[in-house]
Design an enzyme around this catalytic site. Structure first.
Site, PDB file in Angstrom:
ATOM      1  N   PHE A   1      35.985  47.092  45.780  1.00 37.20           N
ATOM      2  CA  PHE A   1      37.295  46.508  46.077  1.00 37.20           C
ATOM      3  C   PHE A   1      37.642  45.455  45.037  1.00 37.20           C
ATOM      4  CE2 PHE A   1      34.281  43.795  48.354  1.00 37.20           C
ATOM      5  CZ  PHE A   1      34.773  42.513  48.197  1.00 37.20           C
TER       6      PHE A   1
ATOM      7  N   TYR B   1      31.700  31.225  41.118  1.00 36.03           N
ATOM      8  CA  TYR B   1      32.224  31.030  42.470  1.00 36.03           C
ATOM      9  C   TYR B   1      31.430  30.085  43.358  1.00 36.03           C
ATOM     10  CZ  TYR B   1      35.452  34.668  41.177  1.00 36.03           C
ATOM     11  OH  TYR B   1      36.441  35.379  40.537  1.00 36.03           O
TER      12      TYR B   1
END
Length: 411
Positions: free
Chosen positions: A411, A123
């Site tokens: 999450f 990322y």
């Protein structure tokens, strides 16, 4: 195939979810699947198709995250990112990241995007920097002694075999902890159910999830959820493991009493906790850090979607007035010079034509944003350039925060 992401349709959720699980080589128990279906925001999901086949996915969730200074800031929690193994290196992931950030920029509601990475190396090229770290610890139950604060003697512990029965008490403790540490996420409605899931995969061979509450002066001041995994060593001596799912406490006495309880459980030789803040008080209470076997790991990755709004949304440990030259090749609206001025009471960050004093990419800005990674250490790694002598040390001190950032919310 054009690699053009499209918004997920509600009727596609099953196929979308199945693709994600297949990409990660995972299975999802029915009870977890139902919880995740209820929590998913399909209108924030993206898909890439090759014909009628889903070959890429990404989604985001509308969280509110504590930032330095204690205020909550809206942040997009990036999740469910996957690419089919048949479509690697064909631009699928890049197109998803491109569309997601463009959509967030256009909506203008969330100045930050955050994620926890299955593969951390992926990322950085999209502007995400490692903003917090966590500690994985394995404590020797018979070898580690804790120096408990005096207040621990006043804490009453109550064991609950069915954690759902004390859901509200635990959630009140969690909510009270959120403003006190940067990186923590407020619970969205229904997300408390995810913390209580107890599938066979999550147990790792342990018993059903149990919960112990810490109580002081008539109120709940902490909790620990855990399972017990029986075992024996080569001599046949009981050597089980306490698998700590999560532990939250409002004060040092409650934290100490909970950890002491876990270390004292019969027939257990190891207490394993997979996620602690790097400055967790347990590491200071323990008399022998070597017998805790701490391992440092990456935690939350952060990316400013809107540099000006993101930097103006947090407070700073000391007064700062600095011009940042920010490079953001992936989101060019962030590139340029920004004057950041602020202190403990708040901040402003606006575009400027003044001469730059520090130069960095948005990835470094994301890494430093929560105060867990210092600009000074990034400069020593060759990732930040000081243009005006003295600007780096002042800015680095201003960005730092205590306690260290941490995100215990899955999450």
């Amino acid at each position: 195939m054009t690699c053009e992401p499209e918004v997920l349709q509600a009727a596609e959720w099953d196929a979308w979810s199945a693709h994600i699980l297949r990409s990660f080589g995972a299975e999802e128990p029915p009870e977890e699947r139902e919880v995740m279906r209820d929590l998913s925001r399909w209108e924030r999901g993206l898909v890439v198709r090759d014909g009628s086949e889903i070959v890429g996915t990404a989604a985001s969730l509308p969280f509110r995250m504590t930032v330095p200074g204690g205020s909550p800031v809206r942040a997009a929690g990036v999740t469910s990112v996957s690419t089919a193994p048949t479509h690697r290196r064909r631009g699928v992931l890049r197109s998803l990241m491109r569309r997601q950030l463009d959509d967030l920029h256009e909506a203008g509601e969330e100045p930050l995007a955050v994620l926890t990475a299955t593969e951390p190396a992926i990322y950085g090229r999209f502007g995400y920097g490692m903003a917090s770290r966590k500690v994985d610890a394995r404590l020797e139950a018979g070898g580690v002694r804790l120096q408990l604060p005096p207040s621990a003697e006043k804490v009453r512990l109550r064991l609950v075999d069915e954690p759902a029965l004390v859901r509200e008490e635990c959630e009140e403790v969690y909510a009270a902890c959120v403003p006190g540490r940067a990186g923590m996420l407020e619970r969205l409605p229904g997300w408390e159910n995810l913390a209580l899931l107890d599938t066979a995969e999550q147990r790792h061979g342990a018993t059903a999830l149990a919960c112990v509450l810490a109580e002081s002066e008539g109120r709940t001041t902490g909790y620990a959820r855990y399972g017990l995994k029986r075992g024996r060593d080569e001599r046949g001596v009981h050597a089980g493991t306490v698998l700590v799912r999560d532990l939250m406490a409002l004060d040092p006495g409650s934290a100490g009493a909970l950890w002491q309880y876990l270390l004292d459980l019969d027939l257990m030789s190891t207490v394993h906790t997979g996620s602690l803040p790097v400055d967790d008080p347990l590491l200071e209470m323990a008399d022998d850090l070597r017998r805790c076997s701490p391992v440092l790991r990456d935690d939350l990755f952060c990316r400013p979607v809107e540099v000006g709004r993101a930097l103006a949304s947090r407070a700073y440990a000391q007064g700062v007035d600095v011009v940042l030259e920010v490079e953001d090749a992936f989101c060019p609206w962030n590139s340029g010079r920004w004057r950041l001025s602020g202190d403990e009471s708040g901040a402003a960050c606006e575009p400027t034509r003044d001469a730059a004093e520090l130069s960095l990419t948005v990835r470094e800005l994301g890494a430093a944003y929560l105060g867990g990674t210092s600009l000074l250490s990034l400069e020593r790694a060759g990732r930040v350039e000081e243009i005006r002598p003295g600007a780096l040390r002042v800015a680095s001190a201003a960005f730092r925060t205590e306690p260290a950032p941490w995100v215990p919310h899955r999450f």
